[in-house]
Design a protein around this motif. Structure first.
Motif, PDB file in Angstrom:
ATOM      1  N   ALA A 305       4.343  -1.077  -2.361  1.00 26.64           N
ATOM      2  CA  ALA A 305       2.904  -1.040  -2.677  1.00 26.64           C
ATOM      3  C   ALA A 305       2.125  -0.944  -1.357  1.00 26.64           C
ATOM      4  O   ALA A 305       1.107  -0.248  -1.270  1.00 26.64           O
ATOM      5  N   GLY A 306       2.622  -1.622  -0.326  1.00 26.83           N
ATOM      6  CA  GLY A 306       1.977  -1.563   0.982  1.00 26.83           C
ATOM      7  C   GLY A 306       1.995  -0.165   1.573  1.00 26.83           C
ATOM      8  O   GLY A 306       1.011   0.280   2.183  1.00 26.83           O
ATOM      9  N   LEU A 307       3.101   0.560   1.381  1.00 25.51           N
ATOM     10  CA  LEU A 307       3.174   1.927   1.923  1.00 25.51           C
ATOM     11  C   LEU A 307       2.105   2.813   1.291  1.00 25.51           C
ATOM     12  O   LEU A 307       1.536   3.701   1.941  1.00 25.51           O
ATOM     13  N   ILE A 308       1.851   2.566   0.024  1.00 28.49           N
ATOM     14  CA  ILE A 308       0.804   3.337  -0.661  1.00 28.49           C
ATOM     15  C   ILE A 308      -0.567   2.955  -0.089  1.00 28.49           C
ATOM     16  O   ILE A 308      -1.412   3.811   0.185  1.00 28.49           O
ATOM     17  N   ALA A 309      -0.748   1.646   0.130  1.00 35.23           N
ATOM     18  CA  ALA A 309      -2.029   1.175   0.677  1.00 35.23           C
ATOM     19  C   ALA A 309      -2.321   1.784   2.038  1.00 35.23           C
ATOM     20  O   ALA A 309      -3.472   2.092   2.366  1.00 35.23           O
ATOM     21  N   LYS A 310      -1.298   1.967   2.842  1.00 36.63           N
ATOM     22  CA  LYS A 310      -1.505   2.539   4.180  1.00 36.63           C
ATOM     23  C   LYS A 310      -2.179   3.916   4.060  1.00 36.63           C
ATOM     24  O   LYS A 310      -3.153   4.204   4.766  1.00 36.63           O
ATOM     25  N   GLU A 322      -0.715  -0.730   9.431  1.00 35.59           N
ATOM     26  CA  GLU A 322       0.756  -0.733   9.529  1.00 35.59           C
ATOM     27  C   GLU A 322       1.316  -1.552   8.384  1.00 35.59           C
ATOM     28  O   GLU A 322       0.729  -2.558   7.991  1.00 35.59           O
ATOM     29  N   VAL A 323       2.441  -1.108   7.883  1.00 32.15           N
ATOM     30  CA  VAL A 323       3.091  -1.817   6.774  1.00 32.15           C
ATOM     31  C   VAL A 323       4.421  -2.320   7.293  1.00 32.15           C
ATOM     32  O   VAL A 323       5.193  -1.551   7.858  1.00 32.15           O
ATOM     33  N   GLU A 324       4.665  -3.598   7.116  1.00 28.98           N
ATOM     34  CA  GLU A 324       5.913  -4.137   7.669  1.00 28.98           C
ATOM     35  C   GLU A 324       6.608  -5.065   6.695  1.00 28.98           C
ATOM     36  O   GLU A 324       5.954  -5.838   5.988  1.00 28.98           O
ATOM     37  N   THR A 325       7.922  -4.984   6.692  1.00 28.54           N
ATOM     38  CA  THR A 325       8.665  -5.973   5.916  1.00 28.54           C
ATOM     39  C   THR A 325       8.471  -7.317   6.614  1.00 28.54           C
ATOM     40  O   THR A 325       8.554  -7.416   7.849  1.00 28.54           O
ATOM     41  N   THR A 411      -5.667  -0.522  -3.936  1.00 25.53           N
ATOM     42  CA  THR A 411      -6.588   0.625  -4.012  1.00 25.53           C
ATOM     43  C   THR A 411      -8.026   0.121  -3.954  1.00 25.53           C
ATOM     44  O   THR A 411      -8.877   0.682  -3.239  1.00 25.53           O
ATOM     45  N   LEU A 412      -8.290  -0.966  -4.678  1.00 28.57           N
ATOM     46  CA  LEU A 412      -9.637  -1.551  -4.634  1.00 28.57           C
ATOM     47  C   LEU A 412      -9.978  -2.015  -3.218  1.00 28.57           C
ATOM     48  O   LEU A 412     -11.086  -1.801  -2.721  1.00 28.57           O
ATOM     49  N   MET A 473       2.122  10.565  -0.480  1.00 28.38           N
ATOM     50  CA  MET A 473       2.218   9.530  -1.513  1.00 28.38           C
ATOM     51  C   MET A 473       3.577   9.602  -2.204  1.00 28.38           C
ATOM     52  O   MET A 473       4.170   8.593  -2.564  1.00 28.38           O
ATOM     53  N   GLY A 474       4.054  10.833  -2.393  1.00 32.07           N
ATOM     54  CA  GLY A 474       5.341  11.027  -3.076  1.00 32.07           C
ATOM     55  C   GLY A 474       6.485  10.372  -2.323  1.00 32.07           C
ATOM     56  O   GLY A 474       7.479   9.925  -2.919  1.00 32.07           O
ATOM     57  N   SER A 475       6.360  10.286  -1.002  1.00 31.13           N
ATOM     58  CA  SER A 475       7.410   9.656  -0.208  1.00 31.13           C
ATOM     59  C   SER A 475       7.461   8.155  -0.519  1.00 31.13           C
ATOM     60  O   SER A 475       8.543   7.572  -0.706  1.00 31.13           O
TER      61      SER A 475
END
Ligand code: G6P
Length: 607
Positions: A305-310, A322-325, A411-412, A473-475
């Motif tokens: 979900a974070g990758l999408i937010a980026k 940045e999105v990190e585990t 998204t919000l 996004m597809g990734s």
């Protein structure tokens, strides 16, 4: 990981413990056990395997007791076995303990206790607690537990009962959840409110270091020093239906079908007079405007979900993100300043690495927002602001509806950041919000016709491995699709950005190798189609998730799963749904338990 439950009151305890454990089984299911006060003794029953196996054994004991504790385990120290199953007992068998968490200093404590003559019968870290309580016991179970807990390093939710104190359960916690409830019939303790929700909806979420003494008539609360505490009552407003399958064959399917409601509920009340309203963030528009760097920190599905937010935060608000585990973030030295915003995404709100990461970020001066599904969870409590995803209780271990709730919430947040940064006008916000709300109906349409998903699943079922590809996004969507498939079907699945296929994964492809492509309409649609062709030329079996009306894709794919047209920014909401259905269908065809996949647990409360 691990679920604990306890009850003391007027009703026979064994059936209540078994029912509670069944509801907590999502937390672990390799072994289970209960301890019941019978007359002036403790009777302990453990079994390796799921709670159903324990329930079958317990049926043969004619338990009369009305006070007891139970546990369902996800093994950390010691393999799943009868001996390692909780409850664990003291040498004299008069004290029984159930534990959720990890005792990090158990080896030293064990050695010390053994040197004093205590004998151990399991390989677990937990057993030291039973012996520490035994050593400290002087007629007062709460005091003995306090003394024992003071020696523990690690994370624990603990419930303890003692044959010398009829009708008493003592509990405490640190970094693992403990919920306490009281009804006319008695007092309850559990790792999750779901185990007691048909008895009471008003519960107390115990704080770190706090303790409680449960008896049939009352619950007393104490702080770590033993001073009485007035508990804060939390009201639970979701229904028990969440714990039932509601006519579906499994929880996963039920939860996939709840997604339109989750989208609607997560958006409800968020657009007021044409402007976005997320009051819980507790930051003024001026403060938000200062944010110049965002980290999204999460694990598993929440990380996706974070990758999408980026994509959204950088694309709309133009703030570097940045999105990190969380397990990586917490052990490096990220650049954090007072204008850094850390967004912790966690369905359970109790993932150990995510919690540790936000604690560290706060110490370094970041603002922390939580996005979680569990009211009162540690992530919610320790964040400066929190957005609740309105998924309600999610039972299936593989996350589905929570993911969509997270994507909608993020998204919000991205829209809000764009609004305060002056990068999105009010009329754009209103238009996007309307389109976002429309995705609920679009997901309903996807769920109404699963024929093409089922056909694609039949084609993939005998594969040994599958490749998920997409761009942009597809990734990100393909990562979640691959994770779902491996989690529940045990089929190896890998996700790769479609453009990277030529740098390695294409070597895997041969006749019939499934390649699942996210090929929805986007500015880079043509590039994805080129990558599909390359895969097909090597004999791969192509399953494409594509936009309704796209006839061209049929020339390049063996199976096309059509989904309604949405803007690229919202494609994760629609395109993820067929991938969830595909993974589930393949898993079912392969005879897997989709709700409780092997080796996994829903809440990962250990590192
Ligand atoms: C486990 C669950 C996943 C979940 C992940 C993160 O691995 O099986 O479904 O995505 O933990 O959990 P969280 O509660 O922090 O979202």
């Amino acid at each position: 990981m691990c679920g604990i439950v306890g009850y003391t009151g007027s009703a026979p305890v064994a059936p209540l413990l078994i029912e509670g454990l069944k509801r907590l089984e999502y937390r672990g299911y390799d072994s289970a056990g209960i301890a019941v006060q019978e007359g002036d003794q403790l009777q302990v029953v453990h079994r390796k395997g799921k709670v159903a196996t324990l329930a079958h054994t317990v049926d043969h004991f004619d338990f009369k007791g009305t006070c007891g504790i139970g546990h369902t385990r996800w093994a950390t120290h010691g393999k799943p076995s009868e001996a390692n199953a909780h409850p664990h007992t003291s040498c004299d068998g008069r004290i029984a303990v159930v534990h959720n968490g990890i005792i990090e200093n158990f080896a030293d404590l064990r050695e010390e206790l053994q040197s004093e003559g205590h004998t151990f019968s399991s390989e677990t870290d937990t057993e030291v607690v039973a012996h520490l309580v035994e050593r400290a016991y002087n007629g007062n179970l709460v005091e003995a537990l306090r003394e024992a807990a003071a020696q523990l390093v690690g994370a624990y939710g603990l419930a303890v009962t003692c044959a010398n104190e009829p009708g008493v359960i003592a509990v405490t916690r640190k970094d693992s959840p403990i919920i306490v409830g009281k009804s006319e019939n008695g007092a309850y303790v559990a790792s999750d409110v779901i185990a007691m929700i048909d008895a009471t909806r008003d519960v107390v979420v115990l704080g770190d270091g706090e303790m409680a003494k449960l008896t049939a008539d009352a619950v007393e609360y104490f702080d770590a020093e033993g001073n009485p505490l007035s508990p804060k009552i939390t009201h639970i407003d979701w229904d028990l239906d969440a714990a039932e399958k509601g006519g579906y064959s499994d929880f996963m399917m039920k939860e996939i079908h709840e997604q339109p409601r989750v989208i609607r509920d997560t958006l409800a009340g968020r657009l007021v007079d044409g402007a976005l309203k997320i009051d819980e963030l507790d930051m003024s528009a001026e403060e938000l405007n200062l944010v110049d760097r965002v980290y999204v920190i999460a694990c598993g599905t929440s990380y996706h979900a974070g990758l999408i937010a980026k994509n959204l935060i950088e694309g709309w608000a133009r703030i570097p993100c940045e999105v990190e585990t969380a397990s990586e973030f917490r052990y490096r030295n990220p650049i954090i300043t007072p204008t850094t915003l850390c967004v912790a995404v966690s369905q359970s709100g109790e993932t150990a690495d995510t919690l540790a990461a936000i604690r560290d970020a706060k110490v370094k001066g970041a603002q922390v927002f939580g996005i979680t599904n569990v009211v009162g969870s540690p992530v919610a409590r320790e964040s400066d602001g929190v957005i609740y995803t309105k998924a309600n209780k999610e039972i299936a271990v593989a996350s589905t509806k929570s993911f969509l709730g997270q994507v909608v919430s993020l998204t919000l947040l991205a829209m809000l950041l764009a609004q305060v940064k002056g990068r999105m006008r009010m009329n754009q916000i209103r238009m996007l919000f309307r389109e976002l709300a429309d995705t609920a109906g679009q997901v309903e349409a996807i769920l109404a016709d699963t024929y093409s998903v089922d056909k694609a699943a039949e084609a993939c079922v005998n594969a040994h491995s599958a490749l998920f590809i997409g761009r942009g996004m597809g990734s990100a969507i393909s990562k979640e699709g691959a994770l779902k498939l491996k989690e529940i079907s045990y089929l190896h699945a890998e996700s790769y950005p479609a453009g990277e296929m030529k740098h390695g994964p294409i070597a895997l492809l041969d006749e019939g190798f499934p390649v699942i492509a996210i090929a929805t309409q986007s500015p880079i649609y043509d590039k994805v189609v080129s990558n599909l062709q390359e895969a097909r030329a090597r004999g791969a079996l192509i399953v494409a998730v594509a936009t309704e009306g796209d006839e061209e894709i049929q020339q390049h794919a063996d199976h096309v799963i059509y989904i309604p047209k949405v803007r690229d920014a919202f494609s994760p909401i629609t395109a993820t749904v067929p991938l969830q259905l595909l993974a589930r269908r393949i898993a079912i065809l392969r005879g897997c338990d989709v709700d409780q996949p092997r080796n996994l647990a829903k809440s990962v409360t250990v590192e």
